[in-house]
Design an enzyme around this catalytic site. Structure first.
Site, mmCIF file in Angstrom:
data_model
loop_
_atom_site.group_PDB
_atom_site.id
_atom_site.type_symbol
_atom_site.label_atom_id
_atom_site.label_comp_id
_atom_site.label_asym_id
_atom_site.label_seq_id
_atom_site.Cartn_x
_atom_site.Cartn_y
_atom_site.Cartn_z
ATOM 1 N N ASP A 30 0.717 -1.316 0.033
ATOM 2 C CA ASP A 30 0.022 0.049 0.110
ATOM 3 C C ASP A 30 0.817 1.255 0.084
ATOM 4 O OD1 ASP A 30 -3.115 0.510 0.834
ATOM 5 O OD2 ASP A 30 -2.111 2.380 1.156
ATOM 6 N N THR A 88 -12.139 1.608 -7.260
ATOM 7 C CA THR A 88 -12.801 2.114 -8.759
ATOM 8 C C THR A 88 -13.717 3.064 -8.529
ATOM 9 O OG1 THR A 88 -14.042 -0.030 -8.341
ATOM 10 C CG2 THR A 88 -12.318 -0.445 -9.660
ATOM 11 N N ARG A 162 -19.353 -8.864 2.847
ATOM 12 C CA ARG A 162 -20.142 -7.800 3.382
ATOM 13 C C ARG A 162 -19.453 -6.854 4.666
ATOM 14 N NH1 ARG A 162 -24.921 -11.686 5.239
ATOM 15 N NH2 ARG A 162 -22.861 -12.841 5.691
ATOM 16 N N PHE A 261 -32.735 -11.038 3.383
ATOM 17 C CA PHE A 261 -32.792 -10.004 2.429
ATOM 18 C C PHE A 261 -34.503 -9.288 2.370
ATOM 19 C CE2 PHE A 261 -28.444 -10.416 2.006
ATOM 20 C CZ PHE A 261 -27.917 -9.186 1.408
ATOM 21 N N GLY A 265 -37.133 -1.299 4.926
ATOM 22 C CA GLY A 265 -36.707 -0.111 5.921
ATOM 23 C C GLY A 265 -36.232 1.149 5.134
ATOM 24 N N CYS A 272 -20.936 -0.905 -1.996
ATOM 25 C CA CYS A 272 -21.057 -2.173 -3.103
ATOM 26 C C CYS A 272 -22.296 -1.695 -3.894
ATOM 27 C CB CYS A 272 -20.964 -3.414 -2.671
ATOM 28 S SG CYS A 272 -19.266 -3.786 -1.929
ATOM 29 N N LYS A 275 -22.818 1.648 -5.637
ATOM 30 C CA LYS A 275 -21.869 2.021 -6.763
ATOM 31 C C LYS A 275 -21.733 0.747 -8.020
ATOM 32 C CE LYS A 275 -17.315 1.163 -6.189
ATOM 33 N NZ LYS A 275 -16.612 0.329 -7.221
ATOM 34 N N ARG A 338 -20.298 5.469 3.930
ATOM 35 C CA ARG A 338 -20.351 5.928 2.245
ATOM 36 C C ARG A 338 -21.863 5.554 1.832
ATOM 37 N NH1 ARG A 338 -15.508 2.580 -0.022
ATOM 38 N NH2 ARG A 338 -15.951 1.139 1.598
#
Length: 434
Positions: A30, A88, A162, A261, A265, A272, A275, A338
């Site tokens: 990194d 990305t 996740r 799922f 709500g 993820c 985007k 995010r």
């Protein structure tokens, strides 16, 4: 095997630690020196359940030594397989920006040019179909002076991690997808994941790189659409005074639908889903196809925070009033804000003239970058103290334990977006879809 991982974000750090847990020797590369120092100290640069224990076990003093970090790309020369886990970002039109991936591939290729041995490069970042074959492989070909499939291998291994449960998702996966366009690269990828597949008994999907890329988008697009569909159904249920969760429990018994799922709500957020749905919609339009269902899923999701605020308007005029916002992370178990549904909620409250008192167990500092001038309470109780209303946006477990804390509000009005707070006597309670 000896593995290098380029990038130390949520995905890069997690897979590096998990590969070390599987017995591989891993180096994380990194550009951020602080991140590198953190990992080498046996600590983690992100908030992710179970990850601190893995990093401490394999990096730093007292660790197994199977995980280390560096800023030097030359470290890849001591490895056999490199995973590209670079960002990305999203462009204004929803398409993905491959510039960071391209720069990383160029630097990696330049480094591998000094290596006469075979090396397999695996794209882990989420990229639209054709990106590995049409963008990354040509860059590596030019930089190394070699030929894909002859002097180096290229593969694609989409991630299905996740946030909040990423370690468990990796070590006990629903599936492992290996995409490659040559047999040797595919063989290297098999070797990397063999300890995982053997221990977890996970189904393995072997395909080409383009299909592997599409599987990731199809996976997230389907889940985003499923969540938006139950939210849309929930909005209809609300109009008829029907509890969506009772409906969901019943339809989830149908094995064609499934019970997962179906928690309706305030909508989905994070990195993820927003985007990836935006990227595949943009990619579809680039090919002349209108992705109507994915467009609708996004529209419903964008509408949910507005409906939450609309329910607040039905119960209180918050102009000049203190309003508590409980939960800032896009989901429990992470500090990631995010595309959090708390962002449009806070914006809507400020438009209404409210004074916002926000609380989250771990995401306060990340949200402060978006809203530096709102109040960040040290606890849920402090946020509720004196508030005219409260909006529940993230389903942290600690919110389920709240009880007498609501008595400190001016008038206990709670508008619930996640069904985590129980109704109680003396509490004006309104659920978004129930």
């Amino acid at each position: 095997m000896r593995i290098s991982v380029i990038g130390s974000g949520y995905v890069g750090t997690t897979i590096a630690a998990c590969f070390a847990e599987l017995g591989h020797e891993v180096v994380n590369v990194d550009v951020d020196e602080d991140v590198v120092e953190t990992i080498n100290a046996g600590e983690v640069p992100i908030h992710e359940d179970r990850l601190p224990d893995l990093v401490a076990e394999h990096a730093g003093e007292g660790g197994t030594g199977r995980l280390r970090a560096t800023t030097e790309y030359e470290a890849v020369l001591d490895t056999e397989v490199t995973f590209l886990c670079l960002p990305t970002p999203q462009n204004d039109d929803g398409s993905i920006d491959l510039s960071i991936m391209e720069a990383g591939a160029t630097q990696l290729g330049d480094t591998l040019a000094a290596n006469a041995d075979w090396h397999t490069v695996v794209v882990k970042s989420t990229v639209v179909p054709g990106s590995t074959e049409d963008v990354i492989t040509p860059i590596l070909t030019e930089a190394t002076g070699g030929t894909a499939g002859e002097t180096f291998g290229v593969g694609m291994n989409p991630e299905f991690l996740r946030e909040g449960t990423a370690v468990g998702d990796f070590l006990d996966p629903d599936k492992v997808v290996l995409g490659a366009d040559d047999d040797r690269a595919l063989g290297d990828m098999r070797d990397v994941f063999d300890p995982l597949v053997s221990n977890a008994d996970a189904p393995v999907v072997e395909t080409n790189t383009r299909t592997a890329e599409m599987i990731k988008y199809a996976n997230n697009g389907f889940l985003a659409a499923k969540l938006s569909l139950i939210n849309d159904i929930g909005n209809v249920c609300k109009e008829y005074g029907v509890d969506t969760y009772e409906v969901a429990d019943a339809i989830g018994l149908d094995d064609r639908i499934g019970e997962r799922f179906l928690d309706s709500g305030v909508g989905w957020g994070g990195s993820c889903f927003p985007k990836d749905t935006a990227a595949i919609r943009a990619a579809a339009r680039d090919r002349g196809y209108e992705p109507t269902m994915l467009d609708a899923a996004t529209e419903v999701n964008d509408r949910q925070p507005r409906r939450l605020l609309g329910l607040l308007d039905d119960h209180a005029d918050v102009d000049g009033e203190r309003v508590a916002v409980l939960g800032l992370a896009f989901k429990p178990g992470t500090d990631d804000v995010r595309n959090s549904r708390a962002i449009p909620v806070v914006e809507g409250l400020r438009e209404r003239g409210a004074t916002v008192a926000a609380y989250d167990p771990v995401a306060t500092e990340n949200m402060r970058a978006h809203f530096p001038d709102i109040e960040y309470a040290p606890s849920a109780a402090a946020a509720l103290d004196g508030a005219a209303a409260a909006l529940v946006v993230t389903d942290w477990d600690e919110f389920a334990a709240l009880d007498e804390e609501f008595d400190a509000m001016q008038e206990p009005v709670v508008i619930e977006g996640r069904r985590v707070v129980d109704r109680r006597e003396g509490l004006t309670y309104e659920g978004l879809t129930w």
